[in-house]
Design a protein around this motif. Sequence first.
Motif, PDB file in Angstrom:
ATOM      1  N   GLY A 325      79.974  12.831  64.575  1.00 58.04           N
ATOM      2  CA  GLY A 325      81.185  12.608  65.359  1.00 58.04           C
ATOM      3  C   GLY A 325      80.883  11.744  66.559  1.00 58.04           C
ATOM      4  N   GLU A 326      81.775  11.806  67.526  1.00 54.96           N
ATOM      5  CA  GLU A 326      81.621  11.031  68.742  1.00 54.96           C
ATOM      6  C   GLU A 326      80.322  11.429  69.437  1.00 54.96           C
ATOM      7  N   LYS A 327      79.613  10.456  69.955  1.00 51.20           N
ATOM      8  CA  LYS A 327      78.367  10.752  70.676  1.00 51.20           C
ATOM      9  C   LYS A 327      78.702  11.333  72.042  1.00 51.20           C
ATOM     10  N   ARG A 328      77.975  12.376  72.452  1.00 51.72           N
ATOM     11  CA  ARG A 328      78.233  12.909  73.781  1.00 51.72           C
ATOM     12  C   ARG A 328      77.586  12.007  74.827  1.00 51.72           C
ATOM     13  N   LEU A 329      78.092  12.159  76.030  1.00 46.48           N
ATOM     14  CA  LEU A 329      77.581  11.360  77.140  1.00 46.48           C
ATOM     15  C   LEU A 329      76.307  12.016  77.668  1.00 46.48           C
ATOM     16  N   ASP A 330      75.282  11.198  78.003  1.00 45.19           N
ATOM     17  CA  ASP A 330      74.047  11.786  78.545  1.00 45.19           C
ATOM     18  C   ASP A 330      74.220  12.182  80.019  1.00 45.19           C
ATOM     19  N   VAL A 331      74.737  11.260  80.810  1.00 52.33           N
ATOM     20  CA  VAL A 331      74.799  11.531  82.256  1.00 52.33           C
ATOM     21  C   VAL A 331      76.141  11.110  82.851  1.00 52.33           C
ATOM     22  N   TYR A 332      76.735  11.984  83.615  1.00 52.74           N
ATOM     23  CA  TYR A 332      77.920  11.601  84.388  1.00 52.74           C
ATOM     24  C   TYR A 332      77.574  11.772  85.860  1.00 52.74           C
ATOM     25  N   ILE A 333      77.824  10.750  86.647  1.00 53.31           N
ATOM     26  CA  ILE A 333      77.527  10.843  88.082  1.00 53.31           C
ATOM     27  C   ILE A 333      78.806  11.233  88.822  1.00 53.31           C
ATOM     28  N   VAL A 334      78.777  12.405  89.419  1.00 51.09           N
ATOM     29  CA  VAL A 334      79.923  12.882  90.208  1.00 51.09           C
ATOM     30  C   VAL A 334      79.662  12.525  91.673  1.00 51.09           C
ATOM     31  N   THR A 335      80.597  11.830  92.303  1.00 48.07           N
ATOM     32  CA  THR A 335      80.367  11.332  93.664  1.00 48.07           C
ATOM     33  C   THR A 335      81.375  11.914  94.643  1.00 48.07           C
ATOM     34  N   ARG A 336      80.904  12.017  95.909  1.00 51.70           N
ATOM     35  CA  ARG A 336      81.842  12.349  96.967  1.00 51.70           C
ATOM     36  C   ARG A 336      81.693  11.303  98.064  1.00 51.70           C
ATOM     37  N   GLY A 337      82.735  10.545  98.278  1.00 47.85           N
ATOM     38  CA  GLY A 337      82.708   9.551  99.355  1.00 47.85           C
ATOM     39  C   GLY A 337      82.315   8.171  98.869  1.00 47.85           C
ATOM     40  N   ASP A 338      82.627   7.172  99.699  1.00 50.48           N
ATOM     41  CA  ASP A 338      82.413   5.762  99.362  1.00 50.48           C
ATOM     42  C   ASP A 338      80.949   5.405  99.182  1.00 50.48           C
ATOM     43  N   GLU A 339      80.120   5.933 100.114  1.00 49.89           N
ATOM     44  CA  GLU A 339      78.686   5.602 100.041  1.00 49.89           C
ATOM     45  C   GLU A 339      78.106   6.095  98.722  1.00 49.89           C
ATOM     46  N   ALA A 340      78.520   7.300  98.334  1.00 50.79           N
ATOM     47  CA  ALA A 340      78.013   7.884  97.090  1.00 50.79           C
ATOM     48  C   ALA A 340      78.456   7.033  95.892  1.00 50.79           C
ATOM     49  N   GLN A 363      88.155   5.898  89.385  1.00 50.26           N
ATOM     50  CA  GLN A 363      89.477   5.979  89.998  1.00 50.26           C
ATOM     51  C   GLN A 363      89.480   6.700  91.341  1.00 50.26           C
ATOM     52  N   ALA A 364      88.315   6.859  91.971  1.00 53.74           N
ATOM     53  CA  ALA A 364      88.214   7.561  93.264  1.00 53.74           C
ATOM     54  C   ALA A 364      88.904   8.918  93.219  1.00 53.74           C
ATOM     55  N   ARG A 365      88.609   9.694  92.185  1.00 50.55           N
ATOM     56  CA  ARG A 365      89.244  11.003  92.054  1.00 50.55           C
ATOM     57  C   ARG A 365      88.432  12.084  92.762  1.00 50.55           C
ATOM     58  N   SER A 366      89.031  13.270  92.868  1.00 45.06           N
ATOM     59  CA  SER A 366      88.358  14.395  93.520  1.00 45.06           C
ATOM     60  C   SER A 366      87.144  14.816  92.692  1.00 45.06           C
ATOM     61  N   GLN A 370      86.486  14.862  88.611  1.00 41.27           N
ATOM     62  CA  GLN A 370      85.307  14.231  88.015  1.00 41.27           C
ATOM     63  C   GLN A 370      84.543  15.228  87.140  1.00 41.27           C
ATOM     64  N   MET A 371      84.410  16.466  87.623  1.00 40.20           N
ATOM     65  CA  MET A 371      83.715  17.487  86.825  1.00 40.20           C
ATOM     66  C   MET A 371      84.459  17.735  85.515  1.00 40.20           C
ATOM     67  N   LYS A 372      85.774  17.690  85.610  1.00 37.92           N
ATOM     68  CA  LYS A 372      86.596  17.890  84.405  1.00 37.92           C
ATOM     69  C   LYS A 372      86.303  16.786  83.384  1.00 37.92           C
ATOM     70  N   GLU A 373      86.207  15.575  83.899  1.00 35.90           N
ATOM     71  CA  GLU A 373      85.928  14.464  82.979  1.00 35.90           C
ATOM     72  C   GLU A 373      84.549  14.611  82.348  1.00 35.90           C
ATOM     73  N   ALA A 374      83.573  15.022  83.172  1.00 32.14           N
ATOM     74  CA  ALA A 374      82.216  15.228  82.646  1.00 32.14           C
ATOM     75  C   ALA A 374      82.246  16.252  81.508  1.00 32.14           C
ATOM     76  N   ASP A 375      83.065  17.297  81.680  1.00 25.63           N
ATOM     77  CA  ASP A 375      83.218  18.309  80.628  1.00 25.63           C
ATOM     78  C   ASP A 375      83.862  17.712  79.391  1.00 25.63           C
ATOM     79  N   ARG A 376      84.932  16.939  79.627  1.00 26.13           N
ATOM     80  CA  ARG A 376      85.666  16.344  78.508  1.00 26.13           C
ATOM     81  C   ARG A 376      84.761  15.441  77.677  1.00 26.13           C
ATOM     82  N   GLU A 377      83.885  14.724  78.347  1.00 25.75           N
ATOM     83  CA  GLU A 377      82.984  13.807  77.640  1.00 25.75           C
ATOM     84  C   GLU A 377      81.725  14.536  77.157  1.00 25.75           C
ATOM     85  N   ALA A 378      81.700  15.843  77.304  1.00 25.00           N
ATOM     86  CA  ALA A 378      80.564  16.673  76.875  1.00 25.00           C
ATOM     87  C   ALA A 378      79.256  16.156  77.452  1.00 25.00           C
TER      88      ALA A 378
END
Length: 423
Positions: A325-340, A363-366, A370-378
Amino acid sequence: MGNPNYTTHLGMVDILPGDVERWHFIENLIRDTARTFHFKEIRTPILEDTGLIARGIGGDTDIVSKEMFAFERGDDRYVLRPEGTAPAVRAYIQHTLHQRGGSQKLFYIGPMFRAERPQKGRQRQFHQFGAEILGSADALADAETIALMHTLYRRLGVAHITLKLNSVGEPESRKTYREALRDYFRPHFHLLSEISQKRFDTNPMRILDSKEPEDRPLIEGAPLIREYLDADSAAHYRQLQKHLDRLGIPYEEDPYLVRGLDYYTRTAFELTSSDLGAQDALGGGGRYDLLVEELGGPATPAVGFAVGLERLLIVADALNLPLGGEKRLDVYIVTRGDEARKWALKHLRPLRDTGLSASMDLQARSMKAQMKEADREAARFVLLVGDDELASGSVTLRDMDASTEETVHFPEALRRMVGVAEG
Ligand code: AMP
């Protein structure tokens, strides 16, 4: 103008993420199987010359008489290719591939186009895997072609397949057979379907192909081609059967399996599956010793097949075969703030350069979104980066499968993630 209705898109089908991985699986399996047989891939344009296709397939066929997507540009006539043999033969002639010596073993994978009535297993754009051996008249070449086709389904794990086999002889012996068929059908002419009545004159062998119910009882009593085979074709047919026996490939003789055109000679075969439903043909092929010459090349005996990839996927689904099936994502970077976010953009590169798949929020989301997206992309790992992390020069590495997290320097995080991905 209102919203266009895209629900039935002209018999053309999109292959979406989640599905495309199954296609990759099949295509990889095909390429690998063809490699083990030492067939070489050829890619020809999707547009072909209409005249070439009409000659190659025959003006009398459904494909040429009513299913071509054809158009003109200036003096040129183009058709979206409905099959792959005529294009492969055209390329063989145009690039004098016969001069490379020996027989050429070619294969192709690609989209084909036929204006048929769309239904399950029947589309207007569909995909075929086909293979051709050009330059050998020996029954070994027929056996090798059939073995390639058969091996693909065996490797995939499709068990309930039936190989139907026949020999249609040479044009000369077929002439006598055609007359015998006409003699047989003539007294029953009025009982034949309209389409078969048309074929009575043009090509009575194609009546044997008929799917019309009223034709079936008549066909059952028709004379069989094996009684009209010339001696060489009969010997060739027996040879092929012996080769298939040696290869352990079971087959059923089907005297009604015909390829009506004069370029087709001797071997005809078809592979069907009881797991397919109404459109039960997985693929088919045969010998076409006269086609290369017909299309303007040197006399070159040849044999080949084509199988439908949509049908292959339908069978694989019916049997619940794992295609990946769809390949899972290896790494998702969750950021807080512009510098991050800037840090993340820069660090995607070393992650990707090691071969890991890596993604971040665009999309500069909360952080929660972002954590939700990381979950969605496994995602296998999440890197959490905020002001604290940036100040200390470290990142929080969360192992999503183990539900653990620790704070480490980026190179260490990278080393661990690569280790897990490789393990
Ligand atoms: P053919 O080139 O007509 O001998 O077809 C070879 C194989 O291609 C068939 O056995 C099917 O598996 C597949 N095929 C042919 N036409 C279609 C279509 N319109 N849609 C899906 N698959 C097709």
